[in-house]
Design an enzyme around this catalytic site. Structure first.
Site, PDB file in Angstrom:
ATOM      1  N   GLU B  49       0.862  -1.186   0.000  1.00 12.19           N
ATOM      2  CA  GLU B  49       0.000   0.000   0.000  1.00 12.19           C
ATOM      3  C   GLU B  49       0.889   1.224   0.000  1.00 12.19           C
ATOM      4  O   GLU B  49       1.673   1.424   0.926  1.00 12.19           O
ATOM      5  CB  GLU B  49      -0.880   0.032   1.255  1.00 12.19           C
ATOM      6  CG  GLU B  49      -2.110  -0.831   1.145  1.00 12.19           C
ATOM      7  CD  GLU B  49      -3.048  -0.667   2.347  1.00 12.19           C
ATOM      8  OE1 GLU B  49      -4.069  -1.350   2.362  1.00 12.19           O
ATOM      9  OE2 GLU B  49      -2.749   0.130   3.260  1.00 12.19           O
ATOM     10  N   ASP B  60      -5.409   9.642  10.738  1.00 14.15           N
ATOM     11  CA  ASP B  60      -4.107   9.060  11.069  1.00 14.15           C
ATOM     12  C   ASP B  60      -3.523   9.597  12.363  1.00 14.15           C
ATOM     13  O   ASP B  60      -3.708  10.757  12.706  1.00 14.15           O
ATOM     14  CB  ASP B  60      -3.121   9.337   9.927  1.00 14.15           C
ATOM     15  CG  ASP B  60      -3.346   8.398   8.755  1.00 14.15           C
ATOM     16  OD1 ASP B  60      -3.225   7.178   8.962  1.00 14.15           O
ATOM     17  OD2 ASP B  60      -3.660   8.885   7.660  1.00 14.15           O
ATOM     18  N   TYR B 173     -10.790  -4.047   3.906  1.00 11.35           N
ATOM     19  CA  TYR B 173      -9.856  -3.647   4.955  1.00 11.35           C
ATOM     20  C   TYR B 173     -10.671  -3.494   6.234  1.00 11.35           C
ATOM     21  O   TYR B 173     -11.478  -2.584   6.347  1.00 11.35           O
ATOM     22  CB  TYR B 173      -9.208  -2.319   4.544  1.00 11.35           C
ATOM     23  CG  TYR B 173      -8.072  -1.820   5.414  1.00 11.35           C
ATOM     24  CD1 TYR B 173      -8.149  -1.851   6.807  1.00 11.35           C
ATOM     25  CD2 TYR B 173      -6.925  -1.290   4.839  1.00 11.35           C
ATOM     26  CE1 TYR B 173      -7.103  -1.376   7.594  1.00 11.35           C
ATOM     27  CE2 TYR B 173      -5.875  -0.804   5.614  1.00 11.35           C
ATOM     28  CZ  TYR B 173      -5.971  -0.851   6.991  1.00 11.35           C
ATOM     29  OH  TYR B 173      -4.946  -0.369   7.770  1.00 11.35           O
TER      30      TYR B 173
END
Lengths: 407, 263
Positions: B49, B60, B173
């Site tokens: 990725e 994040d 995911y």
């Protein structure tokens, strides 16, 4: 003064926009990580159902009246008008609300909703600190745990508000990423929320963020415009010719403008031109930005050719933001609202003028609207009417104003 | 069959789990980053990725925030990341997923992104802040040569899992925890419950678990719950601690090999 009771009540069902996924034409929506999606869907449902609850409406109305001090006056600024020598300038006195800015209208609404949803913790981002103070105030009133995310740059320049938040029992979390301003505070609040979403309510302070925030915050703020409408009718017997309000994220402007959208009056949103548009150090998102996605919605943003968000700049922390509420982007494209911008120095001049001729110390944010009103009203004949949203008081800005004077 | 589907098919038939390795493209600079991908592909990473750095990565944690800032400062952008994909293709057939926030793609242009990503040899895209409610505006302009990886979170109810899976391809995911990337506090029992719900609702697509997996032990434990694991912040932590170290790429490679060996 008598206000029609239904007028200031929130009512989701009447709204044509946004659509069910929160879109205002091209803009708005929910551009967030999946972890937050179920929470936003739940929030939207809760909000729609609470709108129909008479008990919720009654409690909110009671708080707005007895706790906030609404309705706020619509004051005819005769000396300012005379000085400008044009249209009659009215000031919508949101600076007189409890906690000193329009932000409290929204935080009480959202805190009530949080309680309704069984959430006992609230978080918020803040720039100038007004939304932080208003959230901390509501949290204290409802006995909720409160965390406020604030950029370190803003903590330094809005120290009085940091003290107020702490006195009100909130924890102020300093954010040092990026430029340490509102954008970074919002990033950090969203990050925290991702981890605490099950028991924490995120009180967003502007008409920005993912759906349903832009619509919900607008609905909680429309009380400004609803009141102004009846007040100007009573004072002048007709609708105003022009409305002006400053635009950072855009909540005080949406609050004033929204009820007037069907009326035949011009609307001017005033962004911060900072050191001047040509210097690149400004926060004129609608004026100089392009369509992008920031903080959960699609709207105009200040960005470079690679889609990286640019730093904004304004002397006023509340306008120092490279994004803007999606409904403003929509209103810009449709032409219903005209967006102008005002430089730091002109906002400071308007600040001093209002202090000296009307005895009112405005927030630097609101001073941008006053500065543009002086220009617009000066071009209009004396029988015209202009209403300016004086969104907050300027006590918090005394340090900045002194510093600017010294330069 | 797409290269991603083929990879999972092969791994499944040999009883293996996939190691998906994430790094921020261009961190700390283009050349080092490219060398890191080479070592990762050599050392057992089954799927790569490549993160496109964004100025405001709201999903994040601090490690990837800092890596994004380094990469942006070193001049990385989507166009250069496409170039990096093309260069990786010269030495490795490992499937590559471009991992991005939506705004850089919006600025690049949806159609241009598809055209250039497929031409460069990318196999999939994952757009963190583009849930199914909003993604048609992007994927409607795309052909079939790019898998669209979607996220499922512990907060996602089962009916929504099914709806997400029906619009996904390549793999799903699964976010292991309610939190941002690089968070601590992996709880395998809780993740197992969500993974089981997801397996019933993912229409047979492979599932990889990510967020908070930072050691070979984590990888071993989590890989039992799914078809693979995604490791990101742990690689970036290693890169951050080895800035200026000429052995950095090799170290990252050895770490990847250790993860794979434990799975």
């Amino acid at each position: 003064m008598k206000l029609p009771e239904n007028n200031s009540q929130i009512n989701c069902s009447k709204h044509v926009l946004p659509d069910k996924n929160g879109h205002f034409g091209l803009y708005g929506g929910r551009y967030v990580a999946e972890t937050l999606m179920p929470a936003l869907i739940e929030l939207d449902r809760a909000y729609v159902s609470i709108c129909a609850e008479p008990a919720f409406q009654a409690e909110l109305q009671m708080l707005l009246k007895d706790y906030v001090g609404r309705p706020t006056p619509l004051f005819f600024a005769s000396r300012l008008s005379a000085k400008v020598g044009g249209a009659r300038i009215y000031l919508k006195r949101e600076d007189l609300t409890h906690s000193g800015a329009h932000k409290i209208n929204n935080t009480l609404g959202q805190a009530l909703l949080a309680r309704w949803m069984g959430k006992s913790k609230v978080i918020a981002e803040t720039g100038a600190g007004q939304h932080g103070v208003a959230t901390a105030t509501a949290a204290a009133l409802f006995g909720m745990e409160c965390k406020i995310f604030m950029g370190i740059e803003d903590i330094a320049r809005q120290a009085p508000n940091v003290q107020r938040m702490k006195l009100l029992g909130a924890e102020v979390v300093p954010v040092d990423s990026g430029t340490g301003t509102l954008k970074d505070a919002m990033n950090e609040a969203m990050r925290y929320w991702v981890g605490a979403v099950r028991d924490t309510f995120y009180v967003i302070g502007s008409v920005a963020g993912p759906h349903p925030y832009p619509a919900m915050v607008r609905d909680f703020q429309r009380v400004i415009g609803d009141e102004a409408k009846s007040q100007i009718l009573e004072a002048e017997g007709r609708m105003p010719d022009m409305l002006l309000a400053c635009v950072g994220g855009g909540s005080n402007a949406m609050g004033l403008f929204y009820p007037f959208i069907p009326e035949a009056c011009e609307m001017v949103g005033v962004e911060a031109a900072g050191c001047g548009i040509e210097t690149g150090k400004h926060a004129a998102t609608l004026g100089m930005g392009s369509v992008g996605v920031l903080h959960g919605s699609k709207s105009y943003v200040l960005q470079d050719e690679n889609g990286q968000i640019k730093e904004a700049h304004s002397i006023s922390a509340g306008l120092d933001y490279p994004g803007v509420g999606p409904e403003h982007s929509f209103l810009k494209d449709t032409g219903r609202v005209r967006y102008e911008n005002v430089m730091d120095q002109d906002a400071l001049n308007a600040f001093h003028l209002l202090c000296s001729v009307e005895g009112i110390i405005p927030a630097l944010e609101s001073s941008h609207a006053v500065a543009r009103a002086i220009v617009e009203a000066g071009r209009m004949p004396a029988q015209k009417i202009v209403v300016v949203n004086l969104s907050g008081r300027g006590d918090k800005d005394l340090g900045i104003v002194e510093k600017a004077k010294a330069r | 069959m797409s290269r991603i589907a083929e990879t999972f098919h092969k791994l499944r038939s040999s009883g293996q789990k996939a190691l998906v390795g994430f790094i921020t493209a261009g961190d700390p600079d283009f050349a080092t980053s490219l060398e890191i991908t080479r070592q990762m592909c050599r050392s057992g990473v089954d799927l790569l990725e490549l993160g496109i750095p964004f100025s405001d990565p709201a999903a994040d944690g601090p490690v990837i925030q800092r890596s994004s800032a380094r990469a942006i400062a070193a001049g990385m952008n989507l166009a250069r990341a496409m170039e990096m994909v093309r260069m990786i293709r010269e030495f490795s057939p490992v499937p590559i997923v471009i991992f991005s926030y939506y705004n850089p793609i919006l600025a690049y242009g949806a159609e241009g992104f598809y055209r250039d990503a497929t031409a460069a040899g990318a196999d999939g895209a994952l757009v963190v802040d583009l849930p199914p409610e909003e993604s048609d505006e992007l994927t409607d302009l795309w052909g079939k040569d790019l898998d669209f990886i979607r996220l499922v979170a512990p907060t996602t109810p089962p009916d929504r899992m099914a709806a997400i899976a029906s619009k996904a391809s390549g793999f799903i995911y699964l976010v292991s925890m309610t939190g941002i990337t690089g968070s601590g506090g992996l709880k395998s029992e809780e993740t197992a419950v969500v993974a089981n719900d997801l397996k019933k609702n993912c229409h047979g697509l492979p599932v990889c678990v990510g967020f908070g997996i930072s050691t070979p032990e984590d990888a071993a434990g989590m890989s039992k719950l799914a078809d693979g694991v995604v490791v990101g912040s742990a690689f970036e932590r290693l890169i951050e601690s080895g800035l200026g170290d000429k052995d950095l790429a090799a170290k990252v490679g050895r770490f990847a090999a250790g993860l794979k060996a434990a799975m």
